[in-house]
Design a protein around this motif. Structure first.
Motif, PDB file in Angstrom:
ATOM      1  N   GLN A 154      -1.204   9.877   4.054  1.00  0.00           N
ATOM      2  CA  GLN A 154      -1.108   8.691   4.275  1.00  0.00           C
ATOM      3  C   GLN A 154      -0.850   8.406   5.571  1.00  0.00           C
ATOM      4  OE1 GLN A 154       1.145   6.745   1.206  1.00  0.00           O
ATOM      5  NE2 GLN A 154      -0.773   6.355  -0.224  1.00  0.00           N
ATOM      6  N   LEU A 181       5.079  10.458   2.443  1.00  0.00           N
ATOM      7  CA  LEU A 181       3.770   9.946   2.724  1.00  0.00           C
ATOM      8  C   LEU A 181       2.880  10.281   3.520  1.00  0.00           C
ATOM      9  CD1 LEU A 181       4.944   6.478   1.236  1.00  0.00           C
ATOM     10  CD2 LEU A 181       3.915   8.046  -0.027  1.00  0.00           C
ATOM     11  N   ARG A 209       0.637  -1.246   0.010  1.00  0.00           N
ATOM     12  CA  ARG A 209      -0.157   0.055  -0.077  1.00  0.00           C
ATOM     13  C   ARG A 209       0.970   1.204   0.059  1.00  0.00           C
ATOM     14  NH1 ARG A 209      -3.066  -3.061   3.382  1.00  0.00           N
ATOM     15  NH2 ARG A 209      -2.189  -2.177   5.372  1.00  0.00           N
ATOM     16  N   LEU A 210       1.891   1.245   0.660  1.00  0.00           N
ATOM     17  CA  LEU A 210       2.845   2.224   0.851  1.00  0.00           C
ATOM     18  C   LEU A 210       3.606   2.585  -0.213  1.00  0.00           C
ATOM     19  CD1 LEU A 210       3.711   2.161   4.593  1.00  0.00           C
ATOM     20  CD2 LEU A 210       2.029   3.705   3.646  1.00  0.00           C
ATOM     21  N   GLU A 261      -0.864   5.747   7.599  1.00  0.00           N
ATOM     22  CA  GLU A 261      -0.275   4.435   7.534  1.00  0.00           C
ATOM     23  C   GLU A 261       1.143   4.711   7.568  1.00  0.00           C
ATOM     24  OE1 GLU A 261      -1.192  -0.106   6.710  1.00  0.00           O
ATOM     25  OE2 GLU A 261      -1.337   1.078   5.012  1.00  0.00           O
TER      26      GLU A 261
END
Length: 126
Positions: free
Chosen positions: A116, A111, A38-39, A118
C-alpha cells in the motif's frame, strides 16, 4: 467531522507520515479522511474522556480516545489519540491531534511494505 468545521479552521495531526500534516480547507480534510479510511478501514473511535471549558464564543475541548480496528490483512490496530479542539459558536476552528506516533508509524510502514504505497505518501497539506 467535516460538516462541523468552521469556514476558517486549522487541523494539525502531529508527525511526518501519511496521516500527518496541517489542513485548512474542506477539500484537504475530505482527502485526508478518504486516505485515513483507505489505510485503516473499519477504524472505530472509543471516546474515554472529554473535558470542556469556556462559553460558546470560545469552547475548548480535550478528548482522549482509544482507536481500534483491523488492518487489511486482518492484523488488529490499537492506539490512543489525544485531541485538543477549539470551537466558536459550535463550529470547530482548530484541532490538534496527537496519536502514539511510534505505533502509527510502525503500522504505516507495515502497510507500505505489504503493497500500500499510500501508507508511505507525503502528508496531505494545504
Amino acid at each position: 467531522m467535516i460538516d462541523g468545521l468552521a469556514p476558517e479552521f486549522v487541523y494539525d495531526f502531529h508527525g511526518e507520515h501519511a496521516l500527518g500534516g496541517r489542513r485548512t480547507t474542506r477539500d484537504g480534510m475530505e482527502r485526508w479522511w478518504q486516505r485515513m479510511l483507505r489505510l485503516l478501514p473499519g477504524i472505530r473511535f472509543d471516546v474515554r474522556d472529554i473535558v470542556v471549558d469556556g462559553g460558546p464564543w470560545r469552547t475548548r475541548v480535550a478528548v482522549r480516545s482509544n482507536v481500534a480496528g483491523s488492518l487489511p490483512d486482518g492484523t488488529p490496530y490499537q492506539n490512543t489519540v489525544m485531541q485538543f479542539l477549539t470551537l466558536r459558536w459550535g463550529r470547530v476552528t482548530s484541532v490538534e491531534t496527537l496519536e502514539n506516533t511510534q505505533v502509527l508509524q510502525r503500522t504505516l510502514s507495515s502497510l507500505a511494505s505489504a503493497g500500500q504505497p499510500e501508507a508511505a505518501a507525503a502528508p496531505i497539506t494545504d
